[in-house]
Design a protein around this motif. Structure first.
Motif, PDB file in Angstrom:
ATOM      1  N   HIS A 155       0.833  -1.331  -0.141  1.00 42.27           N
ATOM      2  CA  HIS A 155      -0.092   0.041   0.139  1.00 42.27           C
ATOM      3  C   HIS A 155       0.990   1.190  -0.140  1.00 42.27           C
ATOM      4  CE1 HIS A 155       0.822   0.450   4.331  1.00 42.27           C
ATOM      5  NE2 HIS A 155       0.466  -0.691   4.718  1.00 42.27           N
ATOM      6  N   TYR A 156       0.181   2.529   0.056  1.00 38.73           N
ATOM      7  CA  TYR A 156       0.931   3.399  -0.282  1.00 38.73           C
ATOM      8  C   TYR A 156       1.976   4.021   0.935  1.00 38.73           C
ATOM      9  CZ  TYR A 156       1.546   8.749  -0.628  1.00 38.73           C
ATOM     10  OH  TYR A 156       2.058  10.051  -0.929  1.00 38.73           O
ATOM     11  N   LEU A 413      -4.528   6.184   0.739  1.00 32.76           N
ATOM     12  CA  LEU A 413      -4.168   4.971   1.525  1.00 32.76           C
ATOM     13  C   LEU A 413      -4.441   3.600   1.029  1.00 32.76           C
ATOM     14  CD1 LEU A 413      -4.736   6.730   4.833  1.00 32.76           C
ATOM     15  CD2 LEU A 413      -2.397   6.400   3.559  1.00 32.76           C
ATOM     16  N   PHE A 414      -5.674   3.467   0.230  1.00 36.39           N
ATOM     17  CA  PHE A 414      -5.956   2.076  -0.044  1.00 36.39           C
ATOM     18  C   PHE A 414      -6.265   2.091  -1.630  1.00 36.39           C
ATOM     19  CE2 PHE A 414      -7.422   2.728   4.192  1.00 36.39           C
ATOM     20  CZ  PHE A 414      -7.160   1.638   4.693  1.00 36.39           C
ATOM     21  N   ASP A 415      -7.393   2.480  -2.406  1.00 33.90           N
ATOM     22  CA  ASP A 415      -7.295   2.473  -3.741  1.00 33.90           C
ATOM     23  C   ASP A 415      -8.645   3.301  -4.129  1.00 33.90           C
ATOM     24  OD1 ASP A 415      -9.777   0.693  -4.168  1.00 33.90           O
ATOM     25  OD2 ASP A 415      -8.260  -0.967  -3.727  1.00 33.90           O
TER      26      ASP A 415
END
Length: 562
Positions: A155-156, A413-415
């Motif tokens: 993840h980011y 943070l996710f998508d």
């Protein structure tokens, strides 16, 4: 769509109109050439696939779509979706998901979902586009500073941690070229030149890098030629193949491990969520672009035809190595400003890309990766809509600010899929909450002398739709009557909707009032909604339930029951 296409093709062009569209197409081609390569690289595939996208999808969508001036190709919005697909499924998985997205877009157009853009709240759009801009900018830090970062598929925050840990490997050569390119990108527009800034910036970056490489023994930077390689008929080369793309089924292309990905139901099942995301984002991006283009050009697009055209383009492009495409606002705006008024300009733009592949491939190999990273940093900044983002934070209602920040943070943070789903869900819930407060029942205060309203009669006004959100509020308010009340009149003159939840609530209202020996009179409800209530069993019963057309009639029916 076919009739519109036939009309467009049969229209005779004046010499001035033909010249304007050809020049506009060449202008957009110059802009699209480096952008298409940069966006392909950012998506995790070799640069030629971005050129194939602009060439094939750009022409097909222009001819079959519903906008005369849209320019389609790879866009920055897709990067955060496509990169994880490439990392997990390779080039074959990416092209197959693009093909599936094209099929979904065609179905959306046939289902007449062309007004999709109207149901997406502004904070959701600004939130996820700003988040995409942040992610794209973060991914360019590696090449801009020449960092030695191992591929990170997490993840980011994991990616940021990896980049931060690698800053000790910064190279001054890459940083110098990236900085020079970025400065030209930022300063050139101030000269108000008609030559696109990124064309000048990439040229300057490539020339400076080449001259320093020739003059300094320890100077070396990564370029498109050194980073990407190809092999054709057993002959290896660097950079972009100087050949046109050949027809290949997406499932014959390699997966992440390099083996042919194949075609199976399980693979389609795994790729379907990504294909749906690509289709939805492509639809939103293309329709938003068409709306902007209409405002600039004075023309009108056909939204459903545009979706079908986008679908056809995204089904054909993967067969020739093209990644997912959609209409690009920046390229479309440049097209309109340059005089483009017909699909001809988009076709000319695709032709320019085709000739560039055949004639300029050796020169394109000299473009430094740091320069491409600088270009993408500017693209990310423009896409982030920072000015609109900050303006929304300052002036928007609190609920919209919450939606904006939620979409932004979830995208980063996710998508984007989670961000849009949560943002739309939050917007729907908040809309329902506002609707409940506006459409709930309210006690009517009338002139008792004029209407002669007995004390045992209560009148409620229900204003607006009675649906699942407001039904329970209506039930609680209407059934909580004083012990001395003998008749409840519901003025439903302004009720525009009754859903199943509202019908069930009306049943409960009638039953609870009857248990308290209170009569119910429904006033001025539309006949089609009266039919719904009667089918549910809420029929006229002497002394229990009645229907009336006017308030005076309702009061006449109420007086004998008091």
């Amino acid at each position: 769509m076919l009739s519109a296409l036939k009309k467009s093709l049969s229209k005779s062009l004046s010499g001035a109109e033909l010249q304007a569209n050809v020049l506009a197409g060449l202008t957009v081609g110059v802009i699209a050439l480096p952008l298409s390569m940069a966006l392909a690289i950012a998506s995790g595939v070799p640069p030629q696939h971005g050129l194939y996208t602009a060439m094939v999808a750009g022409a097909i969508i222009a001819i079959t779509g519903g906008s005369k001036v849209n320019i389609s190709g790879p866009t920055a919005a897709f990067v955060v979706i496509l990169l994880p697909i490439v990392q997990q499924f390779g080039l074959g998985g990416l092209l197959l998901s693009g093909f599936m997205a094209g099929m979904i877009l065609v179905l959306m157009g046939m289902a007449r979902l062309g007004r999709l853009i109207e149901i997406v709240p502004y904070p959701v759009t600004i939130g996820f586009t700003a988040g995409i801009g942040v992610v794209i900018a973060t991914l360019q830090i590696k090449d801009f500073f020449g960092l030695s970062v191992a591929p990170v598929e997490g993840h980011y925050l994991q990616q940021v941690s990896a980049i931060g840990s690698a800053f000790s490997s910064i190279t001054w050569q890459e940083t110098l070229i990236g900085t020079i390119t970025l400065m030209v990108l930022l300063l050139w527009p101030k000269l108000r030149s008609k030559i696109p800034a990124h064309l000048v910036a990439l040229t300057v970056g490539a020339l400076v890098a080449w001259l320093l490489t020739q003059g300094l023994t320890d100077f070396s930077v990564a370029t498109i030629g050194s980073r990407f390689h190809y092999e054709i008929a057993g002959v290896a080369g660097q950079g972009i193949p100087p050949l046109l793309p050949s027809f290949t089924w997406p499932w014959a292309l390699p997966d992440a491990s390099g083996a042919p990905i194949g075609l199976s139901f399980e693979l389609i099942r795994q790729l379907l969520p990504s294909a749906i995301t690509i289709a939805i984002l492509g639809a939103l991006e293309s329709l938003l672009c068409a709306v902007v283009a209409d405002g600039m050009s004075g023309k009108r697009h056909h939204s459903n035809d545009e979706l079908i055209g986008q679908g056809i383009g995204n089904m054909v492009a993967p067969l020739f190595g093209g990644i997912p495409a959609t209409a690009a606002i920046a390229r479309t705006a440049a097209n309109v400003k340059a005089g483009g008024s017909l699909p001809l300009s988009a076709v000319v733009h695709s032709g320019f890309i085709l000739l560039s592949i055949l004639m300029l491939s050796p020169l394109l190999a000299y473009i430094p990766m740091a320069s491409m990273a600088a270009l993408l940093l500017v693209v990310a900044w423009n896409m982030s809509e920072a000015r609109h983002f900050m303006r929304t934070l300052k002036i928007a209602p609190r609920d919209d600010v919450v939606i904006l920040l939620a979409c932004f943070l979830l995208t980063v943070l996710f998508d984007m899929t989670i961000a849009v789903a949560v943002g739309m869900g939050m917007a729907a819930i908040l809309f329902i909450r506002r609707s409940i407060s506006l459409s709930g029942p309210k006690a009517m205060k009338l002139d008792h002398e004029h209407y002669a309203i007995p004390e045992q009669v209560v009148i409620y006004d229900i204003d607006g739709p009675l649906f699942f959100g407001s039904a329970q509020k209506a039930l609680q308010t209407i059934t909580a009557v004083r012990p001395d009340v003998r008749v409840v009149i519901l003025d439903m003159s302004h009720v525009t909707l009754l859903d199943m939840s509202a019908i069930v609530a009306m049943e409960s209202i009638a039953q609870q009032l009857e248990s308290k020996n209170v009569a119910l009179i429904i006033n001025n409800l539309q006949p089609r909604m009266i039919l719904k209530l009667r089918r549910a069993g809420i029929r006229k019963r002497q002394g229990k339930v009645a229907y009336a057309r006017h308030l005076e009639d309702s009061l006449t029916l109420a007086k004998p029951l008091c």
